[in-house]
Each structure stands twice: as structure tokens, then as C-alpha cells.
Enzyme design. Sequence first.
Site, PDB file in Angstrom:
ATOM      1  N   LYS A   1      -7.471  -9.364 -50.114  1.00  0.00           N
ATOM      2  CA  LYS A   1      -8.810  -9.263 -50.705  1.00  0.00           C
ATOM      3  C   LYS A   1      -9.510  -7.931 -50.398  1.00  0.00           C
ATOM      4  O   LYS A   1     -10.264  -7.410 -51.210  1.00  0.00           O
ATOM      5  CB  LYS A   1      -9.698 -10.406 -50.208  1.00  0.00           C
TER       6      LYS A   1
ATOM      7  N   GLU B   1     -19.150 -14.411 -54.573  1.00  0.00           N
ATOM      8  CA  GLU B   1     -18.857 -15.835 -54.451  1.00  0.00           C
ATOM      9  C   GLU B   1     -17.621 -15.958 -53.573  1.00  0.00           C
ATOM     10  O   GLU B   1     -16.821 -15.032 -53.476  1.00  0.00           O
ATOM     11  CB  GLU B   1     -18.572 -16.436 -55.830  1.00  0.00           C
TER      12      GLU B   1
ATOM     13  N   SER C   1       0.455 -12.783 -49.236  1.00  0.00           N
ATOM     14  CA  SER C   1      -0.938 -12.450 -49.560  1.00  0.00           C
ATOM     15  C   SER C   1      -1.902 -12.583 -48.385  1.00  0.00           C
ATOM     16  O   SER C   1      -2.914 -11.899 -48.333  1.00  0.00           O
ATOM     17  CB  SER C   1      -1.421 -13.312 -50.724  1.00  0.00           C
TER      18      SER C   1
HETATM   19  C1  LIG Z   1      -7.801 -15.670 -52.234  1.00  0.00           C
HETATM   20  C2  LIG Z   1      -6.396 -15.797 -51.849  1.00  0.00           C
HETATM   21  C3  LIG Z   1      -5.371 -16.062 -52.793  1.00  0.00           C
HETATM   22  C4  LIG Z   1      -5.662 -16.375 -54.228  1.00  0.00           C
HETATM   23  O1  LIG Z   1      -6.333 -15.372 -54.945  1.00  0.00           O
HETATM   24  P1  LIG Z   1      -5.627 -14.444 -56.003  1.00  0.00           P
HETATM   25  O2  LIG Z   1      -6.740 -13.766 -56.684  1.00  0.00           O
HETATM   26  O3  LIG Z   1      -4.843 -15.338 -56.927  1.00  0.00           O
HETATM   27  O4  LIG Z   1      -4.740 -13.525 -55.279  1.00  0.00           O
HETATM   28  C5  LIG Z   1      -4.059 -16.061 -52.370  1.00  0.00           C
HETATM   29  N1  LIG Z   1      -3.735 -15.851 -51.082  1.00  0.00           N
HETATM   30  C6  LIG Z   1      -4.676 -15.614 -50.144  1.00  0.00           C
HETATM   31  C7  LIG Z   1      -4.257 -15.394 -48.732  1.00  0.00           C
HETATM   32  C8  LIG Z   1      -6.027 -15.573 -50.492  1.00  0.00           C
HETATM   33  O5  LIG Z   1      -6.953 -15.340 -49.552  1.00  0.00           O
END
Ligand SMILES: *Cc1c(COP(=O)(O)O)cnc(C)c1O
Length: 404
Positions: free
Chosen positions: A97, A119, A386
Amino acid sequence: MSSANQHYRRDADALGQFGQFGGRFVAETLMPLILDLEQAYKQARSEPNFIAELDRFNAEFVGRPSPLYFAERLTEQYGGAKIFFKREELNHTGAHKINNCIGQVLLARRMGKSRIIAETGAGMHGVATATVCARFGLECVVYMGATDIDRQRDNVARMRLMGAKIVPVTSGKGTLKDAMNEALRDWVTNVDNTFYMIGTVAGPHPYPTLVRDFQSIIGRETHSQMLEREGRLPDSLVACIGGGSNAMGLFHHFLDYPEVQMVGVEAAGHGLDSGKHAASLKGGVPGVLHGNRTYLLQDDDGQIDDAHSVSAGLDYPGIGPEHAWLHKEGRVEYVAVTDRQALDAFHNCCRMEGIIPALETAHALAEVARRAPTLPSDHLMVVCLSGRGDKDMPTVLRLMEEQA
Ligand SMILES: *Cc1c(COP(=O)(O)O)cnc(C)c1O
């Protein structure tokens, strides 16, 4: 499937659309702001000063480049494709993020905005937003569903430590969708000094494009890191999808390399037939929400259905419009993984690799578990790690106790 001479790497058209998806369905009062933002972003992204500043913060504050890691034990266990992790969980604040928030805060500063709103669902975008606001001394207001505030106490505390004000949203079910509605409402009433920092590749144009661009550093780094390590491009890319920003970040750079396969993994919750899932492409239909046209979970009357997933970050009833288009075009394959499958993959990754992934990420890992064993050992597969699982400890502990 995709043909070699087609161009998928592109910007939205003059209407802000990817094919029939996207656009800007917003209140009239917001239109001048949206156009301002589009103009400011167009200028910024071609300016060497802006790019140099972004590069500097990515390197010194976020900690980029994130490593491309060969997951050797997982590869041996599955006995097929060679599996690599693109380690976004090692970024400052523990997820991808921050890539987007750094970009947007630099843009907000250029536009002379003093107040940032956002948000958040699981709180990761809220934390990344609060982080960059603290760093640049900007006022920060985060809209968060009351249900999510209860579920994500640690992230709420983090945001407060960094000076953010949390506004609980009790309308609807008190989750991400409702928080996004409230943030849009705030923006309409505070048009002059306020910048709305959207956390995924959704919302009205130009957000899906600019968030994608700020996240696409994931794919660019993966390209050069894989060349250095293996001397060629990866064969496949796998990423989980909430709104779709870590997936677009990994995929975008590779879209016009037809030999690179891409797989987006949605949350099937209790199963696609259960009615309790968050798979907008697999189980939704096109409609309009939060300023853009895309696939949405909705009932026969067009009311938005609540999403369900064990991971709060995938709990969104829509998906970014560029994904909707790539799905229609057949360039990216989309699949869905249940809570159960994600949890199994979560535990396996902890034990086999010594990495505790986020529950969102575990969905991508579950698809890797399904796919890797069927592929030859010279197949190079990259999965986007992610985020890290710290925020998910209460959920995981509860589920383990329920099973014990
Ligand atoms: C917010 C989040 C996601 C999902 O958001 P995307 O916009 O689809 O990437 C996936 N993995 C993690 C660790 C997140 O914090």
C-alpha cells in the site's frame, strides 16, 4: 487468449474507460476536482523532478527495491514450477500500500492540499496513509467501518499514534464499501483543501490509472531482478485481488509480453455457491459503484451485496475496472480460492519458508499450491507477497482455537 500483436499496456481512454469499464460517475460538484487531479497527475508523471523525488522516497523511506526471493523449500515440496516471492511485505508498514501512498502524497503536496482523507478496510491503507501524512505534516482523516474498527484494533492504534483521526462509519454493514461512500461525501463538502487518497485501483478516473502507475514499480523491479537471476522473463505471475492494486502493480509492466501468463486470485470465502464470498469477477455482474463501472456483487434488484472473506483486505464487493477489462479480453486469468484453502496455504508458508504472510496474500499462495505441481521444473512463477501477517494474528489464533 491474448494475441502477440495486441496492446494491453495502455492508459484509460478520453472518458477514463478501459473498454466498457471505468469512467467517472461522480457528483457534479466533484467533477472540477477530478479534472484538476487528472491534469496535475498528467503533468507530474512526465516531470523529472517528480520522478526523482518519488524514486528517493521509494528507496529511503519505503525500502525499495523489495527482494525477489527464490522459495526453495516450497518449490521442492510442490515438485513443479520454480517459485519466487516478490517481497512487498518487507516494505515500510508491511504491505504494498505504501508504494501508492508515497506517490499520492507527493501529488497532493504539488497541488497545495493540506488535508488528506482516506478510506480503509483492514487498516493497511489507513496505516500507510497516516504514515505519509505524519512524514509530511499533513492533516489526516481516515474513514473506517465500525465493524472493521472492532476487528482491526492494532491498525487503529497505529494510525492514532501517527496523528490520524479515525471516523467510525456505522451506515450499511460498517465495512469498507460504507467507509468509501463516507470519504466521497467528505470530499464533496471540503473540495478546496482536501485530497482523497484512494487505496486501490478503483474509484473514478484517474484513480485506477494513477494507483496502478504508482504500484507498477513491483513489475518493473521483478523484470530486472528475474533477468539478473535467471536470464529471462518469468513464465507466470500470481497475485491476490481485493480491489486489485498489488495485482495490477505486478502485471502492468508485463501485459504486452504475451509469453507471460497472469493469474488474479479472488476470495471465494465459504465457496462461490454459498453466497458468502468476495469474488466480483467470478460471481458478480457489471454495475456502477464508487464512481466507476465494473463487476460488482449485487442482488437481482441491483443492490450491492456484502462481500465475505476471512481476510478483511479482500472484503470488497467490486474490482478495479482495468481488471474487468483484462478479464473480458482474456489477457489475465481470474480464479477464486476459499477461506479454507487460503488458511492451509497460510500455515504451509509459515512452516516451509519462515514467512508469515497476510491472509490476503495466502489466497495467491493457495493458487500457487494448486498450479505449481502441474508445471515443469523450468517454469518460473512469481507470486506477489503483498503483505505480512502480523495484523492477522487475532483472526488466525481464533480460528486455531475453534479447531482445537
Ligand atoms: C489491501 C491488501 C490487499 C488487497 O488490495 P489490492 O488493492 O487488491 O492489492 C492484498 N494484500 C494485502 C497485504 C493488503 O493489505
